[in-house]
Design a protein around this motif. Sequence first.
Motif, PDB file in Angstrom:
ATOM      1  N   SER A  92       0.855  -1.191   0.000  1.00 21.67           N
ATOM      2  CA  SER A  92       0.000   0.000   0.000  1.00 21.67           C
ATOM      3  C   SER A  92       0.889   1.237   0.000  1.00 21.67           C
ATOM      4  N   PHE A  93       0.564   2.197  -0.825  1.00 18.29           N
ATOM      5  CA  PHE A  93       1.467   3.325  -1.006  1.00 18.29           C
ATOM      6  C   PHE A  93       0.717   4.637  -1.210  1.00 18.29           C
ATOM      7  N   ALA A  94       1.445   5.722  -0.975  1.00 17.50           N
ATOM      8  CA  ALA A  94       0.936   7.071  -1.229  1.00 17.50           C
ATOM      9  C   ALA A  94       2.129   7.939  -1.612  1.00 17.50           C
ATOM     10  N   TYR A  95       1.837   9.111  -2.148  1.00 18.88           N
ATOM     11  CA  TYR A  95       2.893   9.989  -2.655  1.00 18.88           C
ATOM     12  C   TYR A  95       2.982  11.278  -1.841  1.00 18.88           C
ATOM     13  N   ILE A  96       4.208  11.700  -1.617  1.00 18.00           N
ATOM     14  CA  ILE A  96       4.481  13.063  -1.164  1.00 18.00           C
ATOM     15  C   ILE A  96       5.224  13.716  -2.313  1.00 18.00           C
ATOM     16  N   GLY A  97       4.544  14.599  -2.999  1.00 21.75           N
ATOM     17  CA  GLY A  97       5.094  15.114  -4.254  1.00 21.75           C
ATOM     18  C   GLY A  97       5.178  13.977  -5.248  1.00 21.75           C
ATOM     19  N   ASP A  98       6.372  13.737  -5.793  1.00 18.57           N
ATOM     20  CA  ASP A  98       6.532  12.644  -6.758  1.00 18.57           C
ATOM     21  C   ASP A  98       7.228  11.434  -6.131  1.00 18.57           C
ATOM     22  N   LYS A  99       7.375  11.444  -4.804  1.00 15.17           N
ATOM     23  CA  LYS A  99       8.050  10.347  -4.116  1.00 15.17           C
ATOM     24  C   LYS A  99       7.026   9.402  -3.493  1.00 15.17           C
ATOM     25  N   MET A 100       7.202   8.105  -3.761  1.00 19.77           N
ATOM     26  CA  MET A 100       6.254   7.106  -3.269  1.00 19.77           C
ATOM     27  C   MET A 100       6.739   6.517  -1.952  1.00 19.77           C
ATOM     28  N   TYR A 101       5.839   6.545  -0.973  1.00 23.23           N
ATOM     29  CA  TYR A 101       6.104   5.933   0.328  1.00 23.23           C
ATOM     30  C   TYR A 101       5.164   4.743   0.498  1.00 23.23           C
ATOM     31  N   LYS A 102       5.720   3.611   0.943  1.00 19.07           N
ATOM     32  CA  LYS A 102       4.885   2.443   1.211  1.00 19.07           C
ATOM     33  C   LYS A 102       4.531   2.394   2.700  1.00 19.07           C
ATOM     34  N   ILE A 103       3.278   2.091   2.958  1.00 19.14           N
ATOM     35  CA  ILE A 103       2.778   1.981   4.322  1.00 19.14           C
ATOM     36  C   ILE A 103       2.542   0.500   4.613  1.00 19.14           C
TER      37      ILE A 103
END
Length: 307
Positions: free
Chosen positions: A231-242
């Motif tokens: 599961s992931f979301a973006y801060i700007g164009d950077k993807m972070y996985k949760i």
Amino acid sequence: MRVVYMGTPDFAVPALVRLREEGYEIPYVVTQPDAVRNRGKKISFSPVKEKALELGIEVLQPEKIKKNEEFLEKIRDAAPDVIVVAAYGKLLPESILNLPPKGCVNIHGSLLPRHRGASPIQASIAAGDEETGVTIMYMEKGLDTGNMIAKASTPIDRKTGSQLHDELAVMGAELLVDTLPKLDEITAEEQDDSLSTYAPMITKQDGHIDFESSPVTVERKIRAYDPWPGSFAYIGDKMYKIWKAEVVSEKTLEEGGTVIREGKDYLDIACGGEILRITEIQAPGKKRVSTGEFLRGNTIEIGTVLR
């Protein structure tokens, strides 16, 4: 009893091992063709092929099964009493389904008729089911619609997709070897189509978190999609996985995805008018770590919006 075994991923390995341990004759293991990884530099065998070769069983990897006379002839010559299928990856034509005298049986990772389809394990977690399990069923032309031979169940609790996958793979293997000797004695149960649900194949995009959804829904999906697609979301164009999260029963008027609070070992994110507490995260190009460890080397400002 002679068994032709058909399977491809890790889920199908324990059943193959148990069949061999129980002394079944396995003339062939059938699995998907080898995959090409790393831009064509490396050939990857399926987990089932690797295990079959280790066990000294001949492997067949047809590109297609339907109208494949050469493949059909090999299976016919093998004279299996039963064909066992576990996550093989293709529907079987009637020419195969009708071949073995004891039929074709499938190990399915849900309590049918709930969650027919390609992703029953993930679907059971995402739906919030209290329990799931495995079903041994006869195969027919429809997708997971055949009569049910045996079932075994387990509570879901807070298991991840990975944990439940491994548990059900072993459970299915044990149920299979317990059921096969009794096939002639068991009266299979017809499925109630009115109770059926469908679990479609998961795509990478399914892991994109919708912070306008309820935190309960998001938390379930985070567990369901561990390890893939994540599961992931973006801060700007950077993807972070949760990777891990908890539901905080607290209301907020902040926009979904807004970081509203930071603790020693968590980040609180606005989610569907409530709060999702992130406790394990993965930054781009880094390994997954506890949020506490992440925060010791990284900063996400309060008010930042994950999208």
